[in-house]
Design an enzyme around this catalytic site. Structure first.
Site, PDB file in Angstrom:
ATOM      1  N   GLU A  80     -45.658 -11.432 -29.686  1.00  0.00           N
ATOM      2  CA  GLU A  80     -45.622  -9.979 -29.513  1.00  0.00           C
ATOM      3  C   GLU A  80     -44.715  -9.552 -28.360  1.00  0.00           C
ATOM      4  OE1 GLU A  80     -48.686  -6.248 -28.765  1.00  0.00           O
ATOM      5  OE2 GLU A  80     -49.275  -8.271 -28.208  1.00  0.00           O
ATOM      6  N   ASP A  81     -44.791 -10.282 -27.233  1.00  0.00           N
ATOM      7  CA  ASP A  81     -44.173  -9.791 -25.998  1.00  0.00           C
ATOM      8  C   ASP A  81     -42.929 -10.553 -25.551  1.00  0.00           C
ATOM      9  OD1 ASP A  81     -46.136  -7.881 -25.810  1.00  0.00           O
ATOM     10  OD2 ASP A  81     -47.437  -9.099 -24.546  1.00  0.00           O
TER      11      ASP A  81
END
Length: 716
Positions: A80-81
């Site tokens: 996600e990051d």
């Protein structure tokens, strides 16, 4: 150990302590990969971001989980990051870990505190993720626990949002999974944010109590150990004060002050065998007085998440009550880890705990009922009831066990057996005695349901039932019973709405409207129109989107009010619903224009000390279109066709029904609000006598509510 200082070697040592056969290279590789991916990222506290996934992994080692779960914790934010992708994680760590990391990523993106429709859909996704692999939820819960432990570095508004989400969703989910320690810590961390004063008051009272009574826990623990040793029972005894939030909740539920609350201490007795559990129970009951109604045997009747324990509450000479839980070491491991015990490792092999439940079967059982819910509201209610459930066990007359949530009634019991039994229920017997249907059932009771042919569910049952299954079945039956009446009313409303536009509500027109509104049939459209889920105007617009009432010589709505400054907009306030022809004043609002009130509106008293905000206004002379809403409060007889005749009268007076709401339904009378669109005050004055003349109209008045002003403005 400070989690911010955990190295790869430290983490491997934590895993090796319970799993000597751990794949150290994979854990080290995951540690280094996660550290590399999060390089340059920082948390709100200023710490390197990677301290968070390492801390989540450390929390999961306390539950002695497998390598795949620990590696997932280290990588759970990478997809996600960071620049990491599913394929790169799959290539380096295998398909199992990639699926788990992807599952946690998807859960992180769910906004579980959003509006109810979206929240219900997200709950469905959450349970779908659980059904694929429960380890996804274990990582997510550990992730939330660490975030709550470090929540002080977040903005105050974010703290409140996360704390509420934790209290509403993650804490009860942890409890439902049997991870009681995590539920209690999550609740207490959220309580610290949501009500710091309440939590501090509990802690201060605890300190005062300890000063007055000494160390109660040590004294009672010593007494219990002494009694068990005398009886020749080998057991460990632990005592603790309950968490501040747990005590706060008991105070709210029982409406008692702290000083009157008795069972604020809990004790656990861990024995070597199941037989010793019952021997220990007898020993404790001989030494201390058992409190009636506070005994539960979850060993003979385990919870669905595998929890087994004997619960009893006893009181000493000073009248202080303490709760005692008695179980074996294996039962205790499941009580601490819940469903997660299925993955626990000991000495390098999967721990074969006979009390650990199969997660696949557990999730299937949990989601079976939830998947049957037809609409979002019912699903959301069922989820929350299921997650908060504290079970009681009752018996049918044949001795079969039925599990129900605490607070359940015979109605819930009847529907738990079969929907047909629930719908036909007319009474119940508990332990042979006839009882009201609102009676709360208790553990161990035998319940007999009395049925009658032709019986149908009553609307009052919705207030009696507590389970999602019962409420859903009752609502469905009530909808079916009301459907014919709603369809008939909807047909009248449709005819009136289309006649206002010089059109006919033919079957073909209604089918077209249903299709454009994405409804299954014309009958469904009429049912929703009759139950006020749709308005007549919405149905007309679905077929004729460009059709509007012919203006003729009507005053334009934008210049209907005289006395406004250039560029000033106005709205009629919903509290008094001013109509053309009435004396009016305006109240100015920064950024919201002017709100129009009738000169006698009660709401105006709130602005008496602010004369600079008042505007002297009047309605424009000339005929106005029938677009100004007013609400009628009617009490009418509950007879066939009555509501249809009233709708016809309103249509014949050239008014349009925009909304309809039932306030009270009695066997002989209905009270309802009808929102009608009118030309002016004279139109209203001509409509009311026409409706009063209808023989089945008992009362009629114009409805006004000064409190509605807070809820917003209903545009004219």
């Amino acid at each position: 150990m400070n989690t911010a200082d955990i190295t790869a070697d430290d983490l491997i040592a934590l895993v090796r302590a319970y799993n000597p056969k751990t794949n150290e290279n994979q854990i080290r590789l995951a540690y280094e990969y996660g550290q590399q991916m999060h390089e340059g990222q920082f948390r709100h506290s200023g710490e390197p971001y990677f301290t968070h996934p390492v801390s989540v992994a450390a929390i999961l080692t306390e539950q002695q989980l497998d390598d795949a779960t620990i590696i997932t914790a280290l990588l759970h934010d990478t997809i996600e990051d960071t620049k990491a992708s599913y394929s790169s994680v799959d290539e380096k760590f295998g398909h199992d870990v990639a699926e788990l990391v992807d599952g946690v990523t998807k859960l992180t993106n769910l906004q579980l505190n959003s509006n109810e429709t979206k929240q219900a859909e997200n709950f469905r996704k959450l349970f779908m993720a659980m059904s694929k692999d429960l380890r996804v939820i274990l990582v997510k819960l550990a992730d939330r626990l660490h975030n709550m432990r470090t929540i002080k570095s977040m903005r105050p508004d974010k703290q409140i949002q996360k704390a509420r989400e934790t209290m509403d969703i993650y804490a009860p989910l942890a409890g439902r999974m049997g991870m009681q320690w995590m539920r209690e810590e999550l609740e207490d961390l959220a309580f610290r944010v949501l009500n710091p004063e309440g939590r501090q008051s509990i802690i201060r009272r605890f300190i005062t109590l300890q000063r007055e009574t000494g160390d109660v826990i040590q004294r009672i623990t010593g007494d219990m150990r002494h009694e068990l040793e005398k009886a020749g029972i080998e057991a460990e005894v632990f005592g603790r004060a309950k968490k501040p939030y747990s005590i706060w909740r008991k105070m709210q539920e029982k409406q008692q002050s702290f000083s009157r609350l008795s069972d604020i201490y809990g004790f656990r007795v861990i024995t070597t065998s199941e037989d010793e559990c019952y021997r220990a129970l007898g020993t404790i009951h001989r030494r201390w007085r058992a409190v009636p109604g506070r005994f539960k045997d979850y060993i003979s009747q385990p919870k669905t998440n595998g929890y087994r324990s004997i619960h009893t509450t006893v009181s000493g000479r000073d009248g202080k009550r303490v709760e005692v839980q008695i179980r074996t070491r294996q039962m205790h491991d499941v009580a601490e880890s819940g469903v997660a015990a299925h993955w626990s490792y000991r000495d390098g092999v999967r721990s074969r705990n006979p009390f650990a439940v199969d997660p696949v079967k557990w999730v299937a059982q949990l989601t079976e009922q939830l998947d049957s819910e037809e609409d979002h509201e019912d699903f959301l209610e069922a989820v929350k009831l299921e997650m908060y459930a504290d079970q009681v066990f009752c018996f049918t007359p044949k001795g079969e066990v039925v599990k129900l949530p605490r607070g359940a009634t015979p109605i819930d019991f009847a529907y738990a057996i079969h929907t047909r039994i629930g719908s036909a229920c007319v009474g119940a017997k508990i332990d042979g005695m006839r009882v009201p249907l609102w009676t709360r059932v208790k553990n161990g009771q035998s319940i007999e349901i009395i049925t009658a042919q032709g019986q149908t569910p009553q609307a009052t049952w919705l207030d009696i039932a507590t389970t999602g299954k019962a409420k859903t079945a009752i609502r469905r039956s009530l909808r079916e019973l009301d459907r014919a009446r709603f369809v008939s009313l909807g047909r009248e409303l449709a005819r009136s709405a289309f006649e206002q536009m010089n059109k006919s509500a033919t079957e073909k027109v209604l089918r077209t409207a249903a299709r454009n509104l994405r409804l299954s049939s014309a009958e469904e459209l009429l049912a929703q129109l009759g139950s006020a889920e749709l308005t007549g105007q919405e149905v007309v617009q679905a077929v004729y989107p460009n059709l509007r009432p012919k203006p003729g010589e009507h005053v334009d709505r934008k210049r209907a009010v005289v006395g406004l400054e250039a560029g000033q907009s106005f709205d009629r306030s919903p509290c008094c619903q001013a109509l053309p022809g009435e004396r009016i004043v305006g109240i100015t609002f920064r950024g919201q224009g002017v709100k129009i009130h009738t000169i006698d509106c009660e709401r105006l008293s709130h602005y008496e000390d602010q004369p600079e905000r008042w505007l002297d206004l009047r309605w424009h002379d000339g005929p106005h279109p029938a677009i100004y809403g007013a609400t009628l409060d009617l009490t009418i007889g509950n007879g066939a066709g009555v509501l249809g005749r009233i709708c016809t009268l309103i249509g014949q007076s050239s008014a349009n029904i925009a909304d309809l709401e039932f306030l009270d339904r009695k066997p002989d009378f209905y009270r309802l609000l009808i929102y009608v669109e009118l030309r002016d005050i004279a139109h209203l004055h001509s409509l009311i006598p026409m409706l009063e003349a209808e023989s089945e109209v008992a009362e009629i008045s114009r409805y006004r509510n000064p409190d509605l002003f807070k809820a917003g403005t209903k545009d004219a």
